[in-house]
Each structure stands twice: as C-alpha cells, then as structure tokens.
Design a protein around this motif. Sequence first.
Motif, PDB file in Angstrom:
ATOM      1  N   GLU A  33     -56.122 -47.106 -52.468  1.00  0.00           N
ATOM      2  CA  GLU A  33     -56.381 -48.223 -51.572  1.00  0.00           C
ATOM      3  C   GLU A  33     -57.169 -49.311 -52.290  1.00  0.00           C
ATOM      4  N   ASP A  34     -58.193 -48.920 -53.031  1.00  0.00           N
ATOM      5  CA  ASP A  34     -59.025 -49.879 -53.766  1.00  0.00           C
ATOM      6  C   ASP A  34     -59.676 -49.122 -54.917  1.00  0.00           C
ATOM      7  N   ARG A  35     -58.942 -48.986 -56.002  1.00  0.00           N
ATOM      8  CA  ARG A  35     -59.429 -48.162 -57.111  1.00  0.00           C
ATOM      9  C   ARG A  35     -60.593 -48.843 -57.828  1.00  0.00           C
ATOM     10  N   THR A  36     -61.598 -48.048 -58.192  1.00  0.00           N
ATOM     11  CA  THR A  36     -62.778 -48.541 -58.890  1.00  0.00           C
ATOM     12  C   THR A  36     -62.704 -48.156 -60.359  1.00  0.00           C
ATOM     13  N   PHE A 114     -63.439 -34.391 -46.434  1.00  0.00           N
ATOM     14  CA  PHE A 114     -62.079 -34.571 -46.946  1.00  0.00           C
ATOM     15  C   PHE A 114     -61.087 -34.501 -45.791  1.00  0.00           C
ATOM     16  N   ASP A 115     -60.053 -35.332 -45.864  1.00  0.00           N
ATOM     17  CA  ASP A 115     -59.021 -35.337 -44.831  1.00  0.00           C
ATOM     18  C   ASP A 115     -57.647 -35.405 -45.499  1.00  0.00           C
ATOM     19  N   GLY A 116     -56.931 -34.314 -45.431  1.00  0.00           N
ATOM     20  CA  GLY A 116     -55.590 -34.267 -46.002  1.00  0.00           C
ATOM     21  C   GLY A 116     -54.525 -34.079 -44.941  1.00  0.00           C
ATOM     22  N   ALA A 150     -54.269 -38.566 -49.124  1.00  0.00           N
ATOM     23  CA  ALA A 150     -55.539 -37.854 -49.010  1.00  0.00           C
ATOM     24  C   ALA A 150     -56.663 -38.869 -48.876  1.00  0.00           C
ATOM     25  N   ARG A 151     -57.693 -38.478 -48.147  1.00  0.00           N
ATOM     26  CA  ARG A 151     -58.854 -39.336 -47.950  1.00  0.00           C
ATOM     27  C   ARG A 151     -60.113 -38.533 -48.281  1.00  0.00           C
ATOM     28  N   LEU A 152     -60.878 -39.027 -49.255  1.00  0.00           N
ATOM     29  CA  LEU A 152     -62.116 -38.379 -49.665  1.00  0.00           C
ATOM     30  C   LEU A 152     -63.280 -39.267 -49.287  1.00  0.00           C
ATOM     31  N   MET A 153     -64.325 -38.676 -48.702  1.00  0.00           N
ATOM     32  CA  MET A 153     -65.459 -39.454 -48.212  1.00  0.00           C
ATOM     33  C   MET A 153     -66.779 -38.786 -48.585  1.00  0.00           C
ATOM     34  N   PRO A 168     -78.380 -43.896 -44.698  1.00  0.00           N
ATOM     35  CA  PRO A 168     -77.143 -43.282 -45.198  1.00  0.00           C
ATOM     36  C   PRO A 168     -76.012 -44.305 -45.348  1.00  0.00           C
ATOM     37  N   VAL A 169     -75.332 -44.248 -46.462  1.00  0.00           N
ATOM     38  CA  VAL A 169     -74.218 -45.147 -46.746  1.00  0.00           C
ATOM     39  C   VAL A 169     -72.969 -44.300 -46.995  1.00  0.00           C
ATOM     40  N   ARG A 170     -71.854 -44.698 -46.385  1.00  0.00           N
ATOM     41  CA  ARG A 170     -70.602 -43.954 -46.578  1.00  0.00           C
ATOM     42  C   ARG A 170     -69.712 -44.677 -47.579  1.00  0.00           C
ATOM     43  N   VAL A 171     -69.206 -43.914 -48.516  1.00  0.00           N
ATOM     44  CA  VAL A 171     -68.198 -44.423 -49.445  1.00  0.00           C
ATOM     45  C   VAL A 171     -66.948 -43.570 -49.258  1.00  0.00           C
ATOM     46  N   HIS A 172     -65.804 -44.154 -49.536  1.00  0.00           N
ATOM     47  CA  HIS A 172     -64.568 -43.396 -49.344  1.00  0.00           C
ATOM     48  C   HIS A 172     -63.493 -43.894 -50.300  1.00  0.00           C
ATOM     49  N   THR A 173     -62.543 -43.045 -50.553  1.00  0.00           N
ATOM     50  CA  THR A 173     -61.383 -43.419 -51.348  1.00  0.00           C
ATOM     51  C   THR A 173     -60.141 -42.824 -50.698  1.00  0.00           C
ATOM     52  N   GLU A 174     -59.075 -43.587 -50.711  1.00  0.00           N
ATOM     53  CA  GLU A 174     -57.806 -43.150 -50.145  1.00  0.00           C
ATOM     54  C   GLU A 174     -56.714 -43.301 -51.200  1.00  0.00           C
TER      55      GLU A 174
END
Length: 219
Positions: A33-36, A114-116, A150-153, A168-174
């Motif tokens: 979604e937005d690769r770092t 994690f959400d798969g 897959a979604r990793l948070m 608390p700050v949430r980061v995520h990658t899809e």
Amino acid sequence: MTSSLRHLAQVSLILCLSVMLLVGCSTVGVRFEDRTEAIRLEASLIDRLQISMDAPADSFMPGPFYIWYDHLKYGQVFETTLSQTLIASNVARTVGGKGETAKGGSELRVVASFDGTVPAYKWVGRIAYGVFSAFLLFIPYAFYSETNEARLMADIVVVAPSGKMNVPVRVHTELEFDLGVSTVGADTWPSMMALGMEDLSRKIVLELKRHPHWFDATR
C-alpha cells in the motif's frame, strides 16, 4: 461455418490456457500500500533500547493462508526483524529483549497484530472463477493464479528513561501478492510474512525518527 466456429473456439482455448500457464506458473508480484524504504540515521537516537513485544492471540487472525503461523511465532519473528532493523537504521547502538537492557535505558513496547482474513465477496468470486475455469474452459487447477493479501499492525509506546510514556501510535502495512498455484511451496507464506514484517519495522523506525523527543531523559 461450423468448422470455422470450432476452429475459433480451439484457438481461444489454446490462448486462454497459454495465458493461464504463464500467469499461474510464476510469482507475478508483490504490491505494498505504501512501502517504506530503508532508513539510516546519521546519529543514534539512544545508546541502548529494550524491546517488549506482545502478540495477543485474539489480535492474530490468520485467515485461510496463515493457519500454521500462530501468534507466538509471529511475535518472536517480528521481534527479531524489528531488532535488526533498529540497529541497521542506527536508531539504537544495541537492542535487547525484555530484561536485557541496562537500567536507565529506554523501552519500546510493541503490541503486534495481524489480519490475513479474506472478505466473503472475494471467496465468492474465486469459487465462481474456479467453476467457470475448471468446468467450462477445462483449465487445470495448477494453472491458476490467485491474489492474496495481508495486513500487519503494531501499536508502539516508547518509555523514556524518566519513565514517561508517549501516546500509543499505530503503524501498519498492507500488501497484496499474486501467486501461481503451481509455485506455492513451504517457504511461500513465510517469505510473504517476512516482507511484511520488514516493511512494518521500517515504518516503526520512521515514526521514531519523527519523534526523537520520546527518548529524552529529561521529559
């Protein structure tokens, strides 16, 4: 006329099989979604950093493709990946697990999830596609290519040496990945998971870079 139609149908089937063969027998690609990109800080934010990783069972939803990958293994591998990324990015000179960092250092608390899961409408589409391909076009299952996701948070909190905690700050990658069924093996899902963990770790580094005051011992 009948002969021409039969010939056209045969050509169409051959072309379809050829396309499916080319697509289904190879890994088409991975999309984020937005690769770092990897980050390397000029100066370390802190000398020693302790990681406290938690991956609750109720926050790990494996879906149909990650049923063998439990929350404990997910937390362990993610902690290793994050530790390596923090050092490689020069966020900290040394990184330790819980209880390994000397007194006076900062602590990075991470709650990983994690959400798969696959949405119902996608399952319906896949079933319809499979029925159409197998029974109407007679395409072998080995030629199929599927798109999975897959979604990793991670929720992160930095505890400064003073004991003060940031909000608390949430980061995520899809990510989405196209895989030919015939190429799927034992290392397929771990490889996809590793790519997601690497990107999520880089996003955590980016967040820490944006908030260096979290490590301020006087705050």
